[in-house]
Write an enzyme that holds these catalytic residues in place. Structure first.
Site, PDB file in Angstrom:
ATOM      1  N   GLY A  14      16.880  26.857  72.658  1.00  0.00           N
ATOM      2  CA  GLY A  14      16.852  25.467  73.081  1.00  0.00           C
ATOM      3  C   GLY A  14      16.463  24.500  71.987  1.00  0.00           C
ATOM      4  O   GLY A  14      16.580  23.284  72.180  1.00  0.00           O
ATOM      5  N   SER A  15      16.010  24.997  70.846  1.00  0.00           N
ATOM      6  CA  SER A  15      15.575  24.128  69.757  1.00  0.00           C
ATOM      7  C   SER A  15      16.707  23.914  68.755  1.00  0.00           C
ATOM      8  O   SER A  15      17.088  24.851  68.048  1.00  0.00           O
ATOM      9  CB  SER A  15      14.368  24.741  69.037  1.00  0.00           C
ATOM     10  OG  SER A  15      14.128  24.068  67.819  1.00  0.00           O
TER      11      SER A  15
END
Length: 212
Positions: A14-15
Protein backbone atom coordinates in the site's frame (compact mmCIF):
# COMPACT_ATOMS: atom_id res chain seq x y z
CA UNK A 1 34.21 -16.34 10.35
CA UNK A 2 31.95 -13.30 10.73
CA UNK A 3 28.23 -13.66 10.04
CA UNK A 4 27.11 -12.10 6.74
CA UNK A 5 25.69 -8.58 6.99
CA UNK A 6 21.90 -8.62 7.30
CA UNK A 7 20.08 -5.90 5.37
CA UNK A 8 16.29 -5.71 5.32
CA UNK A 9 13.56 -3.96 3.34
CA UNK A 10 10.28 -3.78 5.27
CA UNK A 11 7.39 -3.15 2.92
CA UNK A 12 3.64 -2.97 2.51
CA UNK A 13 2.20 -2.93 -1.03
CA UNK A 14 0.00 0.00 0.00
CA UNK A 15 2.99 2.34 0.25
CA UNK A 16 3.88 4.03 -3.05
CA UNK A 17 7.18 5.18 -1.54
CA UNK A 18 8.10 1.57 -0.74
CA UNK A 19 7.35 0.64 -4.35
CA UNK A 20 9.56 3.43 -5.65
CA UNK A 21 12.38 2.68 -3.20
CA UNK A 22 12.41 -1.00 -4.08
CA UNK A 23 13.09 -0.21 -7.72
CA UNK A 24 16.45 1.24 -6.66
CA UNK A 25 17.52 -1.73 -4.53
CA UNK A 26 18.94 -3.96 -7.32
CA UNK A 27 21.57 -1.32 -8.16
CA UNK A 28 22.59 -1.09 -4.50
CA UNK A 29 22.82 -4.89 -4.35
CA UNK A 30 25.01 -4.92 -7.46
CA UNK A 31 27.37 -2.26 -6.12
CA UNK A 32 27.67 -3.71 -2.60
CA UNK A 33 27.26 -7.44 -3.20
CA UNK A 34 24.67 -7.60 -0.39
CA UNK A 35 21.15 -8.94 -0.87
CA UNK A 36 18.19 -7.36 0.89
CA UNK A 37 15.79 -9.56 2.85
CA UNK A 38 12.22 -8.58 1.92
CA UNK A 39 10.06 -8.46 5.05
CA UNK A 40 6.27 -8.12 4.60
CA UNK A 41 4.64 -6.00 7.32
CA UNK A 42 1.11 -4.70 7.72
CA UNK A 43 1.39 -0.93 7.56
CA UNK A 44 -2.02 -0.45 9.15
CA UNK A 45 -0.76 -2.43 12.14
CA UNK A 46 2.41 -0.34 12.31
CA UNK A 47 0.37 2.88 12.22
CA UNK A 48 -1.99 1.63 14.91
CA UNK A 49 0.85 0.57 17.20
CA UNK A 50 2.72 3.86 16.81
CA UNK A 51 -0.10 6.39 16.48
CA UNK A 52 1.12 7.28 12.99
CA UNK A 53 -0.90 7.95 9.85
CA UNK A 54 -0.38 7.76 6.11
CA UNK A 55 1.13 10.73 4.24
CA UNK A 56 -2.20 11.17 2.48
CA UNK A 57 -3.80 11.86 5.84
CA UNK A 58 -0.93 13.82 7.41
CA UNK A 59 -0.53 16.13 4.40
CA UNK A 60 -4.23 16.87 3.98
CA UNK A 61 -5.08 20.53 4.45
CA UNK A 62 -1.47 21.71 4.82
CA UNK A 63 -0.49 24.55 2.49
CA UNK A 64 2.50 23.82 0.19
CA UNK A 65 3.57 20.52 1.81
CA UNK A 66 1.62 18.16 -0.52
CA UNK A 67 2.97 20.08 -3.53
CA UNK A 68 6.52 19.75 -2.23
CA UNK A 69 5.97 16.04 -1.60
CA UNK A 70 4.85 15.64 -5.23
CA UNK A 71 7.94 17.57 -6.38
CA UNK A 72 10.24 15.26 -4.41
CA UNK A 73 8.51 12.25 -5.97
CA UNK A 74 9.13 13.66 -9.45
CA UNK A 75 12.79 14.20 -8.59
CA UNK A 76 13.07 10.62 -7.34
CA UNK A 77 11.51 9.28 -10.55
CA UNK A 78 14.04 11.21 -12.63
CA UNK A 79 17.02 10.28 -10.46
CA UNK A 80 16.33 6.55 -10.75
CA UNK A 81 14.88 6.62 -14.29
CA UNK A 82 11.56 5.24 -13.11
CA UNK A 83 8.95 5.35 -15.87
CA UNK A 84 6.38 2.83 -14.64
CA UNK A 85 4.46 4.47 -11.84
CA UNK A 86 0.89 5.69 -11.57
CA UNK A 87 -0.90 6.90 -8.43
CA UNK A 88 -3.57 4.40 -7.45
CA UNK A 89 -6.97 6.14 -7.84
CA UNK A 90 -8.48 3.74 -5.28
CA UNK A 91 -5.95 4.71 -2.59
CA UNK A 92 -5.96 3.94 0.29
CA UNK A 93 -6.29 0.22 -0.38
CA UNK A 94 -6.72 -2.27 2.47
CA UNK A 95 -3.65 -4.48 2.03
CA UNK A 96 -4.36 -7.27 4.53
CA UNK A 97 -5.05 -9.87 1.81
CA UNK A 98 -2.08 -8.67 -0.25
CA UNK A 99 0.33 -8.87 2.67
CA UNK A 100 -0.89 -12.26 3.88
CA UNK A 101 -0.45 -13.38 0.29
CA UNK A 102 3.15 -12.15 0.36
CA UNK A 103 3.92 -14.25 3.44
CA UNK A 104 2.18 -17.27 1.89
CA UNK A 105 4.20 -16.77 -1.29
CA UNK A 106 7.43 -16.69 0.74
CA UNK A 107 6.46 -19.90 2.51
CA UNK A 108 5.58 -21.60 -0.77
CA UNK A 109 8.61 -20.42 -2.76
CA UNK A 110 6.78 -18.17 -5.24
CA UNK A 111 7.55 -14.81 -3.66
CA UNK A 112 9.27 -13.16 -6.62
CA UNK A 113 6.43 -13.55 -9.15
CA UNK A 114 3.81 -12.70 -6.50
CA UNK A 115 5.73 -9.60 -5.39
CA UNK A 116 6.16 -8.32 -8.95
CA UNK A 117 2.51 -8.95 -9.79
CA UNK A 118 1.27 -7.21 -6.64
CA UNK A 119 3.30 -4.10 -7.37
CA UNK A 120 2.24 -4.14 -11.04
CA UNK A 121 -1.43 -4.11 -10.08
CA UNK A 122 -0.99 -1.53 -7.31
CA UNK A 123 1.32 1.08 -8.88
CA UNK A 124 1.89 0.37 -12.59
CA UNK A 125 -1.58 -0.68 -13.77
CA UNK A 126 -3.37 0.36 -10.56
CA UNK A 127 -6.51 -1.46 -9.49
CA UNK A 128 -8.75 -1.69 -6.44
CA UNK A 129 -6.83 -4.59 -4.95
CA UNK A 130 -8.97 -4.87 -1.82
CA UNK A 131 -11.89 -5.98 -3.98
CA UNK A 132 -11.70 -9.81 -3.87
CA UNK A 133 -12.84 -10.24 -7.49
CA UNK A 134 -10.39 -7.61 -8.78
CA UNK A 135 -7.64 -9.15 -6.65
CA UNK A 136 -8.25 -12.63 -8.06
CA UNK A 137 -8.54 -11.52 -11.69
CA UNK A 138 -5.37 -9.42 -11.42
CA UNK A 139 -3.20 -12.25 -10.13
CA UNK A 140 -4.70 -14.73 -12.58
CA UNK A 141 -3.79 -12.34 -15.41
CA UNK A 142 -0.20 -12.46 -14.12
CA UNK A 143 -0.15 -16.26 -14.27
CA UNK A 144 -0.27 -17.04 -10.54
CA UNK A 145 -2.22 -19.85 -8.90
CA UNK A 146 -3.89 -17.27 -6.72
CA UNK A 147 -6.65 -19.56 -5.45
CA UNK A 148 -4.05 -21.84 -3.87
CA UNK A 149 -2.15 -18.87 -2.42
CA UNK A 150 -5.33 -17.29 -1.08
CA UNK A 151 -6.19 -20.53 0.71
CA UNK A 152 -2.64 -20.76 2.05
CA UNK A 153 -2.86 -17.16 3.27
CA UNK A 154 -5.79 -18.10 5.53
CA UNK A 155 -3.73 -20.60 7.50
CA UNK A 156 -2.65 -19.73 11.01
CA UNK A 157 1.10 -19.87 10.42
CA UNK A 158 0.83 -17.23 7.69
CA UNK A 159 -1.36 -14.94 9.80
CA UNK A 160 0.96 -15.37 12.78
CA UNK A 161 4.07 -14.61 10.72
CA UNK A 162 2.63 -11.33 9.39
CA UNK A 163 1.68 -10.28 12.91
CA UNK A 164 5.16 -11.19 14.17
CA UNK A 165 6.87 -9.29 11.35
CA UNK A 166 4.77 -6.22 12.10
CA UNK A 167 5.18 -6.27 15.88
CA UNK A 168 8.91 -6.98 15.61
CA UNK A 169 9.33 -4.04 13.24
CA UNK A 170 7.62 -1.71 15.69
CA UNK A 171 9.71 -3.07 18.57
CA UNK A 172 12.86 -2.29 16.58
CA UNK A 173 11.80 1.29 15.89
CA UNK A 174 9.68 1.19 12.75
CA UNK A 175 6.80 3.64 12.33
CA UNK A 176 6.13 3.61 8.57
CA UNK A 177 7.15 2.37 5.13
CA UNK A 178 9.62 1.96 3.56
CA UNK A 179 11.91 1.08 6.44
CA UNK A 180 15.38 -0.37 5.99
CA UNK A 181 17.72 -2.06 8.44
CA UNK A 182 21.45 -2.43 7.93
CA UNK A 183 22.39 -4.70 10.78
CA UNK A 184 20.75 -2.89 13.69
CA UNK A 185 20.78 0.54 12.05
CA UNK A 186 17.35 1.81 10.97
CA UNK A 187 16.62 4.11 8.03
CA UNK A 188 13.20 5.43 7.02
CA UNK A 189 12.01 6.70 3.67
CA UNK A 190 12.94 6.44 0.02
CA UNK A 191 15.15 9.51 0.38
CA UNK A 192 17.52 7.58 2.68
CA UNK A 193 18.77 5.11 0.06
CA UNK A 194 22.13 6.87 -0.21
CA UNK A 195 22.61 6.60 3.55
CA UNK A 196 21.53 2.95 3.45
CA UNK A 197 24.21 2.19 0.87
CA UNK A 198 26.85 4.15 2.78
CA UNK A 199 26.02 2.21 5.96
CA UNK A 200 26.27 -1.10 4.11
CA UNK A 201 29.70 -0.14 2.83
CA UNK A 202 30.83 1.01 6.28
CA UNK A 203 29.67 -2.16 8.02
CA UNK A 204 31.22 -4.39 5.35
CA UNK A 205 34.51 -2.54 5.73
CA UNK A 206 34.36 -2.86 9.51
CA UNK A 207 33.69 -6.58 9.17
CA UNK A 208 36.69 -7.01 6.88
CA UNK A 209 38.94 -5.18 9.33
CA UNK A 210 37.82 -7.48 12.15
CA UNK A 211 38.67 -10.60 10.16
CA UNK A 212 41.95 -9.26 8.74
Amino acid sequence: MAAPLKVEFHFDFGSPNAYLAELALPEIETRTGVKFDYIPVLLGGVYKATGNMSPGESLRGIKNKPEYNALETERFLRRYNITKFKPNPFFPVNTLALMRGAVAAQFDGVFEPYFRAAYLHMWVEPKKMDDPRVFRDAFLSSGLDIDRLTARAQQDDVKKKLIENTSNAVARGSFGSPTFYVGDEIFFGKDKLREVEEEIAAQLAAGRRKTA
